[in-house]
Design an enzyme around this catalytic site. Sequence first.
Site, PDB file in Angstrom:
ATOM      1  N   ARG A 159       0.831  -1.202   0.000  1.00  0.00           N
ATOM      2  CA  ARG A 159       0.000   0.000   0.000  1.00  0.00           C
ATOM      3  C   ARG A 159       0.872   1.260   0.000  1.00  0.00           C
ATOM      4  O   ARG A 159       2.062   1.213  -0.256  1.00  0.00           O
ATOM      5  CB  ARG A 159      -0.924  -0.025   1.229  1.00  0.00           C
ATOM      6  CG  ARG A 159      -1.845  -1.259   1.328  1.00  0.00           C
ATOM      7  CD  ARG A 159      -2.991  -1.179   0.352  1.00  0.00           C
ATOM      8  NE  ARG A 159      -3.952  -2.269   0.512  1.00  0.00           N
ATOM      9  CZ  ARG A 159      -5.010  -2.262   1.323  1.00  0.00           C
ATOM     10  NH1 ARG A 159      -5.235  -1.226   2.121  1.00  0.00           N
ATOM     11  NH2 ARG A 159      -5.834  -3.295   1.361  1.00  0.00           N
ATOM     12  N   LYS A 228       2.250  -3.178   4.248  1.00  0.00           N
ATOM     13  CA  LYS A 228       2.474  -1.778   4.595  1.00  0.00           C
ATOM     14  C   LYS A 228       3.938  -1.522   4.911  1.00  0.00           C
ATOM     15  O   LYS A 228       4.579  -2.279   5.632  1.00  0.00           O
ATOM     16  CB  LYS A 228       1.603  -1.386   5.793  1.00  0.00           C
ATOM     17  CG  LYS A 228       0.108  -1.525   5.484  1.00  0.00           C
ATOM     18  CD  LYS A 228      -0.766  -1.143   6.653  1.00  0.00           C
ATOM     19  CE  LYS A 228      -2.243  -1.235   6.277  1.00  0.00           C
ATOM     20  NZ  LYS A 228      -3.136  -0.868   7.395  1.00  0.00           N
ATOM     21  N   CYS A 447     -10.998   6.384  12.652  1.00  0.00           N
ATOM     22  CA  CYS A 447     -11.246   5.920  11.285  1.00  0.00           C
ATOM     23  C   CYS A 447     -12.607   6.431  10.832  1.00  0.00           C
ATOM     24  O   CYS A 447     -13.406   6.898  11.640  1.00  0.00           O
ATOM     25  CB  CYS A 447     -11.186   4.392  11.244  1.00  0.00           C
ATOM     26  SG  CYS A 447     -12.590   3.591  12.058  1.00  0.00           S
ATOM     27  N   CYS A 453     -18.013   2.684   5.777  1.00  0.00           N
ATOM     28  CA  CYS A 453     -17.210   1.470   5.826  1.00  0.00           C
ATOM     29  C   CYS A 453     -18.085   0.248   6.073  1.00  0.00           C
ATOM     30  O   CYS A 453     -18.845   0.196   7.051  1.00  0.00           O
ATOM     31  CB  CYS A 453     -16.142   1.565   6.920  1.00  0.00           C
ATOM     32  SG  CYS A 453     -15.125   0.076   7.036  1.00  0.00           S
ATOM     33  N   CYS A 496      -7.572   0.543  11.776  1.00  0.00           N
ATOM     34  CA  CYS A 496      -7.040   1.492  10.798  1.00  0.00           C
ATOM     35  C   CYS A 496      -6.487   2.767  11.447  1.00  0.00           C
ATOM     36  O   CYS A 496      -5.572   3.376  10.904  1.00  0.00           O
ATOM     37  CB  CYS A 496      -8.114   1.850   9.774  1.00  0.00           C
ATOM     38  SG  CYS A 496      -8.542   0.468   8.682  1.00  0.00           S
TER      39      CYS A 496
END
Length: 585
Positions: A159, A228, A447, A453, A496
């Site tokens: 990412r 990541k 988040c 979401c 997140c």
Amino acid sequence: MSTPDQDKSEQEQTLLHLGPGEGSKVEHIKVESNYLRGQIVEELAQDTPRFTEDQVQLIKFHGMYQQEDRDARQARKAAGAEKAYQFMIRSRIPGGALTAEQYLVQDDLSERYGNQTMRITTRQSFQLHGILKGNIHATIHKINESLLSTLAACGDVNRNVMACPAPVSSRAQAQIQEIAHKLAMHLAPKSSAYHEIWVDGEKVHSSEDTDETVEPMYGQTYLPRKFKVGVAYPGDNCIDVFTQDIGFVARVEDEQLVGFTVVIGGGMGATHGKKDTFPRLGNPLADVTVEQVLKVAETIITVQRDYGDRANRRHARMKYVVEERGIPWFRQQVEERLGYQLSDPSEVHFHDVDHHLGWHQQFDGKWFLGLHVENGRLKDTETLRLKSGLRTVIQEFRPNIRLTPQQNILLIDIPSEQRAAIEARLQEFGIMTDPEAIGAYRYAMACPALPTCGLAVAEAERALPGVVKQLETNLNELGLAGEKISFRMTGCPNGCARPYMGDVGFVGRSKDLYNVHVGGDWQNTRLNTVYAQNVNVKDIPALLQPLFTLWRDERQSGEEGFGDFCHRVGIEQLKERVTAQPAAR
């Protein structure tokens, strides 16, 4: 020991025989996608508001998630209408670095096709929410015209690469940004599918292409899950380096970048009730030179590609490979594939997490201004016209931009003579430049969670401001105004906003209910611990107030942070002492 090629072959053979579970289904979708093409073009042309299930998995690699307005779900269901489908499009912005022109393109697209807001992510990217299917192509095409991309912003690949955003101290700090960009480009998928679909429309794929020619690093199956990478500056853990699959901690001598200490195996995601899933901090692996960075990162990724769990997506992150096989095994794998031995890792120490807010002078003599953005949401309200104000200032003064890991924004490369004019302009829109005026929310993040979401089971972005406001009132009453305490909230356990790090974390369990974690540290080098489960959001301030009181009265030297105090005393002792605490203190 088997060779990497044998391991990969064995894994691909295993893939063909996986059962019908969730993991195997996604793996087969990737294999059959013709290197991420699938039926995306065909379904884009259809007059429908959504993609089919298989394409929903593939469009993630192209930088988007199919979502719905969950606030409208019940009313639409009662009316017999289809769900209110929409799309979140995320740009890949290594180190959060973009130009004024690129920022203004994102702003324009949010107004033209989105919900009139922009959201800075906890990985230094922009997300546009509320995009309808018919506007996806125009949005992504325009982003690419600005020389940004959405490729690999989502999906089972590396990412967005994070990096310390502040151009403060030396040339070495600028090099960190440059290396983050090189890593992002090097680790991106090589399939031409993205450019065929969104940029130029010309097919360059041949039936004779193989994994080695199309995806020499990823192959047909790409990675088992998302990956990541982050690059940290010495002493400042603003990127939460221990939460990365690969973290590169810069080593600087005499203001010269001499190399990096590599940390691997971090990750935040977990699943409630699944003990084999958990947040994990990365471990030091080795020291590398600047010249070794790209090849070492690629090689680490190939180990995860070959050994990551492809049958169970909940168990597919690299942190589980590291946890179960160990650092010595992992280092041996990397060294065998590199063909040389790595140096032992240096010790990693952080003294701060710098949010980079307010005015600071750069190493080149110019200035940058860090502005707080509540939960990263750029929007206009009756009292704060943040989005309009930033657009006006960026149009007029053309600063370069950095997005921060705390969801804030830096205006950089500002000449001294522009400072007063920029201050005046921002004040016209109600935008504060003094970080001390922000209050307790200065160190809070959430988040998006509901209503967009699909994984959220509780609120986060819409709930945390009210919670922190009450917590701030309680802290002020206890004489603790201005203390540095980090608060992080997520609407589900996937983490997140990195709620398992820092002083206090709130993790959604179901509607209005959260697990409350305490005992991390300010420098984000230690996980926090569950203190209470299934706490109603309205009861959170009352739950924490006795802990704040104990901290005020018993912290060491008056300087011990809240998380450090909770960790030193221990969860069980905290509970016992709160129970024994007098009702009024």
